[in-house]
Design an enzyme around this catalytic site. Sequence first.
Site, PDB file in Angstrom:
ATOM      1  N   GLU A 150     -44.436 -41.801 -14.735  1.00  0.00           N
ATOM      2  CA  GLU A 150     -44.314 -42.804 -15.782  1.00  0.00           C
ATOM      3  C   GLU A 150     -43.154 -42.527 -16.716  1.00  0.00           C
ATOM      4  OE1 GLU A 150     -45.407 -44.722 -19.731  1.00  0.00           O
ATOM      5  OE2 GLU A 150     -44.947 -42.650 -19.224  1.00  0.00           O
ATOM      6  N   ASP A 210     -47.785 -37.143 -15.659  1.00  0.00           N
ATOM      7  CA  ASP A 210     -46.513 -36.465 -15.891  1.00  0.00           C
ATOM      8  C   ASP A 210     -46.208 -36.443 -17.380  1.00  0.00           C
ATOM      9  OD1 ASP A 210     -46.209 -39.329 -15.610  1.00  0.00           O
ATOM     10  OD2 ASP A 210     -44.049 -39.014 -15.819  1.00  0.00           O
TER      11      ASP A 210
END
Length: 466
Positions: free
Chosen positions: A148, A85
């Site tokens: 994250e 991400d």
Amino acid sequence: MILDEIIERYRQDIIDHTVELVKIKSVLADAQPNMPFGEGINDALQYVLNLGSKLGFKAVNLDGYAGYIEYGKGSDLIGILVHLDVVPEGKGWTFPPFGATIHKNRIYGRGAIDDKSPAIASIFALKALMESGQDIDKRIRIIFGTNEENDWEGINYYIENEEIPSCAIVPDGDFPVINAEKGILSVRLSAREKTIFDTEIIKSINIKGGTRDNMVPDFCKCEIEMMKDCHVEQLLHKFDLFIEQTGYDMKFERDDNKAAIISHGISAHASIPEEGKNAVMQLIMFLSALKPCIKSKFVNFIADKIGMDNHGTLIGLDLQDEISGNLTLNPALIDLDDDRAILTINIRYPVTYSKDEILMRLLDATQAYNIDIETTSHMKSHYVPEDSILVKTLVDVYNSSMNSKLTPLSTGGGTYARALENAVAFGPSFPHTPKLAHQKDEYVDIDDLIKSCKIYVRALHKLCKQ
């Protein structure tokens, strides 16, 4: 060295797959069936798992929350933790943020260095180890996290449901190795009273600034409605004097008895606030200079007890230790109007201190200002001793590869190393490279990408032989 030769054979593949992965807009979005973090992040996860499968690895999708590819045999498991991400792209890019433009030997795009090129480098490091034909009696698992940049729900899902590596490297930091990560604490400060101002001059006020608590805010806007047009003239005069004294990048716009003050800063990661310019604090310092027209205890507290200092000196948080250095403080988000006043600050504290110690100091500093404190997020600090086998091995691999004599580092950033007891951040950024994570025009240098891939395969080979 045969491992380096294999990496060079895959050079163009590493470049091409990095480009393709960067083009996927893997920003957190609304959940969909079997896609807990949205379509873009799911597309990135599917991409790396499909690539791993094509390269001959076992590939597993953990319900869209995480995934992994694995190679080797034996009971011992070595981990490589990466995330797919990315933060939102922001504005001001020279090249399209999801175009993965190659220019002057660099791949530009959001996530190019954080953390997509390291993900591809890790995959091809594992492929090189496989092709080398070396007999290893350990398993290596590249674990792909998906959330994250937000609340780590993806990696936590992995930890709750899967085997935990005995040691792990996290290619989401700096070389030679980061073995100390400061505690990360975000708190919301809110005023118990309304914003008080001279009602004969000011009719209303509204301030909004910042986008994320882990970023130095580069934009803040204050809208003020004055009682008379002449009061706007007086405000403009004070503004001009303030800008002359400070040199801050701020603009003044007016429309009859209304004024808008726009503050421009420079964005930076909250772990290195000194590399940015805080647009919120620039604006607050101006409002504080308007006393007695604005009599807000909250505004005065921010100006007097936080100010433009990045280390919490005025608020009693000027803390440090030998392992991880100084505390840093970033006033990140503000939302203030006639009825409420909220400021979110992000604190990175040294590893030998605790969350409770920080909160007690904040409580002491805010009591006289009628301010409430609410913890919005927290990650405890992480430290793997310098003399541990993992740290010594990685430092040795890097220094022998680069003919250097560097020692372990500390950081205010947060990586997946915190998720495991025996894990450390290991590259991909070299000492000569700028800090590009979360910045506009983020890029990875192609030569550095290939170089990091060679270092990763050497580290895996050495860890497998221990």
